[in-house]
Design a protein around this motif. Structure first.
Motif, PDB file in Angstrom:
ATOM      1  N   LEU A   1       0.807  -1.225   0.000  1.00 51.18           N
ATOM      2  CA  LEU A   1       0.000   0.000   0.000  1.00 51.18           C
ATOM      3  C   LEU A   1       0.837   1.271   0.000  1.00 51.18           C
ATOM      4  N   TYR A   2       1.948   1.290   0.717  1.00 50.51           N
ATOM      5  CA  TYR A   2       2.676   2.543   0.894  1.00 50.51           C
ATOM      6  C   TYR A   2       4.093   2.536   0.327  1.00 50.51           C
ATOM      7  N   GLU A   3       4.494   1.415  -0.280  1.00 49.12           N
ATOM      8  CA  GLU A   3       5.813   1.377  -0.883  1.00 49.12           C
ATOM      9  C   GLU A   3       5.700   0.893  -2.325  1.00 49.12           C
ATOM     10  N   ASP A   4       6.675   0.133  -2.788  1.00 50.92           N
ATOM     11  CA  ASP A   4       6.723  -0.264  -4.194  1.00 50.92           C
ATOM     12  C   ASP A   4       6.129  -1.626  -4.453  1.00 50.92           C
ATOM     13  N   GLY A   5       5.426  -2.190  -3.500  1.00 52.99           N
ATOM     14  CA  GLY A   5       4.793  -3.473  -3.712  1.00 52.99           C
ATOM     15  C   GLY A   5       5.365  -4.548  -2.824  1.00 52.99           C
ATOM     16  N   ALA A   6       4.627  -5.653  -2.710  1.00 55.89           N
ATOM     17  CA  ALA A   6       5.063  -6.796  -1.909  1.00 55.89           C
ATOM     18  C   ALA A   6       4.280  -8.008  -2.376  1.00 55.89           C
ATOM     19  N   ARG A   7       4.800  -9.173  -2.075  1.00 54.54           N
ATOM     20  CA  ARG A   7       4.100 -10.412  -2.410  1.00 54.54           C
ATOM     21  C   ARG A   7       3.106 -10.715  -1.303  1.00 54.54           C
ATOM     22  N   LEU A   8       1.823 -10.759  -1.648  1.00 53.35           N
ATOM     23  CA  LEU A   8       0.769 -10.955  -0.664  1.00 53.35           C
ATOM     24  C   LEU A   8       0.318 -12.399  -0.624  1.00 53.35           C
ATOM     25  N   THR A   9      -0.096 -12.834   0.568  1.00 49.77           N
ATOM     26  CA  THR A   9      -0.736 -14.136   0.700  1.00 49.77           C
ATOM     27  C   THR A   9      -2.217 -13.987   0.348  1.00 49.77           C
ATOM     28  N   ALA A  10      -2.893 -15.123   0.224  1.00 52.43           N
ATOM     29  CA  ALA A  10      -4.321 -15.082  -0.079  1.00 52.43           C
ATOM     30  C   ALA A  10      -5.089 -14.349   1.012  1.00 52.43           C
ATOM     31  N   SER A  11      -4.735 -14.591   2.280  1.00 49.78           N
ATOM     32  CA  SER A  11      -5.441 -13.906   3.370  1.00 49.78           C
ATOM     33  C   SER A  11      -5.102 -12.423   3.416  1.00 49.78           C
ATOM     34  N   ASP A  12      -3.876 -12.053   2.996  1.00 52.52           N
ATOM     35  CA  ASP A  12      -3.512 -10.636   2.930  1.00 52.52           C
ATOM     36  C   ASP A  12      -4.484  -9.866   2.041  1.00 52.52           C
ATOM     37  N   ARG A  13      -4.888 -10.485   0.951  1.00 57.78           N
ATOM     38  CA  ARG A  13      -5.780  -9.796   0.007  1.00 57.78           C
ATOM     39  C   ARG A  13      -7.133  -9.497   0.653  1.00 57.78           C
ATOM     40  N   PHE A  14      -7.547 -10.364   1.559  1.00 57.37           N
ATOM     41  CA  PHE A  14      -8.776 -10.131   2.308  1.00 57.37           C
ATOM     42  C   PHE A  14      -8.618  -8.905   3.204  1.00 57.37           C
ATOM     43  N   PHE A  15      -7.445  -8.758   3.805  1.00 59.37           N
ATOM     44  CA  PHE A  15      -7.160  -7.596   4.641  1.00 59.37           C
ATOM     45  C   PHE A  15      -7.137  -6.315   3.796  1.00 59.37           C
ATOM     46  N   VAL A  16      -6.521  -6.384   2.625  1.00 56.13           N
ATOM     47  CA  VAL A  16      -6.479  -5.217   1.753  1.00 56.13           C
ATOM     48  C   VAL A  16      -7.898  -4.807   1.357  1.00 56.13           C
ATOM     49  N   ARG A  17      -8.729  -5.783   1.053  1.00 61.47           N
ATOM     50  CA  ARG A  17     -10.119  -5.482   0.709  1.00 61.47           C
ATOM     51  C   ARG A  17     -10.811  -4.739   1.845  1.00 61.47           C
ATOM     52  N   ARG A  18     -10.571  -5.177   3.072  1.00 64.89           N
ATOM     53  CA  ARG A  18     -11.174  -4.492   4.220  1.00 64.89           C
ATOM     54  C   ARG A  18     -10.615  -3.082   4.380  1.00 64.89           C
ATOM     55  N   LEU A  19      -9.333  -2.896   4.226  1.00 67.40           N
ATOM     56  CA  LEU A  19      -8.715  -1.590   4.401  1.00 67.40           C
ATOM     57  C   LEU A  19      -9.233  -0.570   3.397  1.00 67.40           C
ATOM     58  N   LEU A  20      -9.481  -0.992   2.168  1.00 64.10           N
ATOM     59  CA  LEU A  20      -9.825  -0.061   1.090  1.00 64.10           C
ATOM     60  C   LEU A  20     -11.330   0.047   0.839  1.00 64.10           C
ATOM     61  N   ALA A  21     -12.139  -0.492   1.720  1.00 58.79           N
ATOM     62  CA  ALA A  21     -13.575  -0.624   1.470  1.00 58.79           C
ATOM     63  C   ALA A  21     -14.322   0.695   1.663  1.00 58.79           C
ATOM     64  N   ARG A  22     -14.130   1.616   0.704  1.00 63.15           N
ATOM     65  CA  ARG A  22     -14.896   2.861   0.667  1.00 63.15           C
ATOM     66  C   ARG A  22     -15.232   3.205  -0.772  1.00 63.15           C
ATOM     67  N   ASP A  23     -16.436   3.788  -0.985  1.00 65.46           N
ATOM     68  CA  ASP A  23     -16.841   4.140  -2.344  1.00 65.46           C
ATOM     69  C   ASP A  23     -16.337   5.534  -2.710  1.00 65.46           C
ATOM     70  N   ASP A  24     -16.790   6.060  -3.848  1.00 62.00           N
ATOM     71  CA  ASP A  24     -16.290   7.345  -4.333  1.00 62.00           C
ATOM     72  C   ASP A  24     -16.756   8.538  -3.502  1.00 62.00           C
ATOM     73  N   TRP A  25     -17.629   8.292  -2.520  1.00 67.56           N
ATOM     74  CA  TRP A  25     -18.044   9.342  -1.588  1.00 67.56           C
ATOM     75  C   TRP A  25     -17.513   9.078  -0.190  1.00 67.56           C
ATOM     76  N   GLY A  26     -16.580   8.136  -0.074  1.00 67.19           N
ATOM     77  CA  GLY A  26     -15.989   7.842   1.221  1.00 67.19           C
ATOM     78  C   GLY A  26     -16.839   6.974   2.116  1.00 67.19           C
ATOM     79  N   ARG A  27     -17.938   6.436   1.590  1.00 67.65           N
ATOM     80  CA  ARG A  27     -18.830   5.609   2.404  1.00 67.65           C
ATOM     81  C   ARG A  27     -18.326   4.170   2.458  1.00 67.65           C
ATOM     82  N   PRO A  28     -18.584   3.471   3.586  1.00 73.18           N
ATOM     83  CA  PRO A  28     -18.119   2.085   3.704  1.00 73.18           C
ATOM     84  C   PRO A  28     -18.770   1.185   2.658  1.00 73.18           C
ATOM     85  N   THR A  29     -18.013   0.240   2.139  1.00 73.45           N
ATOM     86  CA  THR A  29     -18.522  -0.773   1.219  1.00 73.45           C
ATOM     87  C   THR A  29     -18.108  -2.143   1.767  1.00 73.45           C
ATOM     88  N   ALA A  30     -18.323  -3.185   0.946  1.00 71.46           N
ATOM     89  CA  ALA A  30     -17.932  -4.560   1.309  1.00 71.46           C
ATOM     90  C   ALA A  30     -18.477  -4.929   2.685  1.00 71.46           C
TER      91      ALA A  30
END
Length: 334
Positions: free
Chosen positions: A268-297
């Protein structure tokens, strides 16, 4: 998603030159929702932007500076009440960042005052704070007993005149959690400040941030908390320093959580990293906002909410706790 946009802007503030009105709206609303608008305002200061946005961010910087002043003043009030006890009083989280002059404190939103004290001093600390004007927020007998028996902190207190809350910790995770951080080591390695208060060592500060984000909550405000980690981890780029940090995380029982933090910080904050399958679930939770900043997912958020409770206590204990809370809330049972 505006969550992804917020991360991009924090990582590379110059990308905001590409934003149209809708993009600025998504960025600002998402930053407000994540309680990181003050930090974003500092990151974007001096860059070209619409006049309306410039005014919003100027206000955010001013509010963050006022919050910083109030946090340091509240720390000083706690110092006056507690230092006569002759025990270590360690500042935690946002107040610690600004008191120590760390980049993680720049523009940071600061709510309650969090402190760490020795567990065997809790009775004396409680008495001193009550005498100095703090009072209980939770008068309910069940909540009070639950905090004192199972939690990593006293029930929260609020000052009757200043209306500011203080959370008194004796360790950094609930006693029922699976990881068991070494509270004695946290205190022993803490670093004194000029005013008699202390902050955690840099390694332990990172470990506390990791534990708070990945071992104790549902990732609410996760973009801000991961940014805190990113700023703190910038001091651990050398291999030997990172090895020391990993050893400290192992001592506190959070080594897997630190590795996840390093991977997510990398993607998220550097040049990339190799993520595990569960990491992707965490990323989905972290970024879960729509174009108006409202929670999604919503399903993902619910899953992390349930996870947060299971992290705090075994299933049988959790079921009893939730049943008791339900009865009290919906049936008025004492």
């Amino acid at each position: 998603m505006s969550g992804a946009l917020l991360v991009r802007a924090l990582r590379d503030p110059t990308m905001t030159s590409e934003l149209d009105a809708a993009g600025w709206t998504g960025l600002i609303t998402s930053a407000r929702a994540e309680q990181i608008l003050g930090t974003l305002a500092h990151r974007l200061h001096g860059l070209p932007m619409p006049a309306t946005v410039e005014r919003i961010l100027a206000d955010a910087r001013a509010a963050a500076e006022q919050g910083r002043t109030l946090a340091l003043w509240e720390a000083e009030m706690a110092s006056q009440a507690l230092l006569p006890l002759g025990i270590p009083v360690v500042l935690l989280k946002g107040t610690a960042y600004v008191a120590a002059g760390l980049s993680a404190g720049q523009g940071r939103s600061i709510g309650d005052l969090d402190i760490l004290v020795p567990r065997d001093a809790l009775d004396a600390v409680e008495a001193a704070l009550l005498a100095a004007g703090w009072e209980w927020v939770k008068p309910d007998a069940y909540d009070d007993a639950y905090y004192r028996r199972w939690m990593h902190e006293l029930p929260p207190l609020i000052h009757r005149e200043r209306d500011r809350m203080i959370d008194v910790h004796h360790t950094i995770l609930p006693l029922t959690a699976r990881p068991t951080p070494d509270a004695g080591a946290l205190l022993a390695n803490s670093v004194p400040l000029s005013n008699g208060l202390r902050v955690l060592s840099h390694e332990d500060m990172v470990c506390h941030a990791v534990a708070h984000l990945f071992a104790d909550g549902d990732l609410s405000g996760g973009i801000r908390n991961l940014w805190d980690l990113h700023c703190l981890l910038e001091a651990f780029e050398a291999p030997m320093a990172l090895a020391s940090l990993r050893a400290r995380a192992s001592l506190h029982g959070i080594a897997p959580h630190l590795e996840r933090a390093l991977r997510l910080r990398g993607v998220l904050y550097e040049d990339g990293a190799r993520l595990t399958a569960s990491d992707r679930f965490f990323v989905r939770r972290l970024l879960a906002r729509d174009d108006w900043g409202r929670p999604t997912a919503k399903a993902t958020q619910t899953a992390f909410y349930l996870r947060s409770h299971l992290l705090r206590m075994p299933p049988g204990m959790l079921a009893r706790h939730l049943w008791t809370k339900w009865r009290k809330g919906h049936r008025g049972t004492p």
